[in-house]
Scaffold this motif. Structure first.
Motif: not given
Ligand code: SF4
Length: 225
Positions: A19-43
């Motif tokens: 597979a190829s993977i596409l990453f979408t920016p932003g997330c409604n949650l704020r999981c403290p263990f998030c691994q993709n926080h750069k794109i999830a919290f501050d894209p």
């Protein structure tokens, strides 16, 4: 749509497919263990525009069978179903990763996906610690997937604070009757909150114990490292 990134090849993210993977920016949650926080919290730009992504994927078609859409949270983008239909038109199998908080978009996507992996991260009572106001939409998404319109799995990352034996029992009740449930090991290194960067993952014996609690609620249980 626009994306925060494209990983050209993965052997791990789509069951039995390259597979190829596409990453979408932003997330409604704020999981403290998030691994993709750069794109999830501050894209941040530069973003990959939809047409460019589709062109790159078309060039990759001879090497890649499938595309995984992950995030961030893909379903917070209302234009997602239309984009997924374009991937189908290009002949890709499509897998959608979601946290389950946008049941309306999830339902519209089902026509265009071949597999859905939905997180059930912890017991309902702990979801506020992940930034959720309530779990009504999560429960709705669980019900939508349980209708078996497309193959799917519920899955949990075994973060010790969020997957105690009590949480496992509660998760089992939420997913009861599902075909596939996966438990995956927690990797602390890139966690958003420093506390979780030093939290020790569970040893295999504890993971086995959690699996025994959840196993009666699912036909198939997968352990991932
Ligand atoms: S749902 Fe996923 S992307 Fe969003 S904050 Fe939680 S771990 Fe990060």
């Amino acid at each position: 749509m626009k994306f925060s990134g494209l990983q050209k090849t993965s052997l791990l993210d789509y069951p039995d497919k390259i597979a190829s993977i596409l990453f979408t920016p932003g997330c409604n949650l704020r999981c403290p263990f998030c691994q993709n926080h750069k794109i999830a919290f501050d894209p941040q730009p530069p973003f990959l525009q939809e047409n460019t992504a589709l062109s790159i994927l078309a060039e990759r078609k001879k090497y890649v069978d499938a595309v995984v859409i992950t995030g961030g949270e893909p379903c917070m983008h209302r234009e997602l179903p239309k984009f997924l239909s374009k991937l189908g038109d290009q002949g890709f199998s499509v897998k959608l990763d979601t946290n389950g908080f946008f049941p309306d978009v999830l339902e519209q996507c089902l026509e265009y996906v071949d597999y859905v992996a939905m997180d059930v991260k912890t017991s309902c009572e702990k979801y506020p610690l992940l930034g959720a106001l309530d779990t009504e939409t999560l429960l709705h998404s669980i019900d939508i997937l349980k209708k078996d319109t497309v193959p799917y799995e519920f899955r949990t990352t075994a973060v010790p604070d969020f997957l105690t034996s009590q949480d496992a029992q509660a998760i089992g009740k939420l997913i009861e009757g599902t075909k596939t449930y996966a438990i995956q090991q927690f990797t602390p290194q890139n966690a958003f909150d420093k506390h979780y960067q030093t939290q020790k993952p569970y040893p295999p014996e504890k993971i086995n114990e959690l699996c025994e609690i959840i196993a009666p609620y699912t036909e198939k249980l997968i352990q991932r490292n």
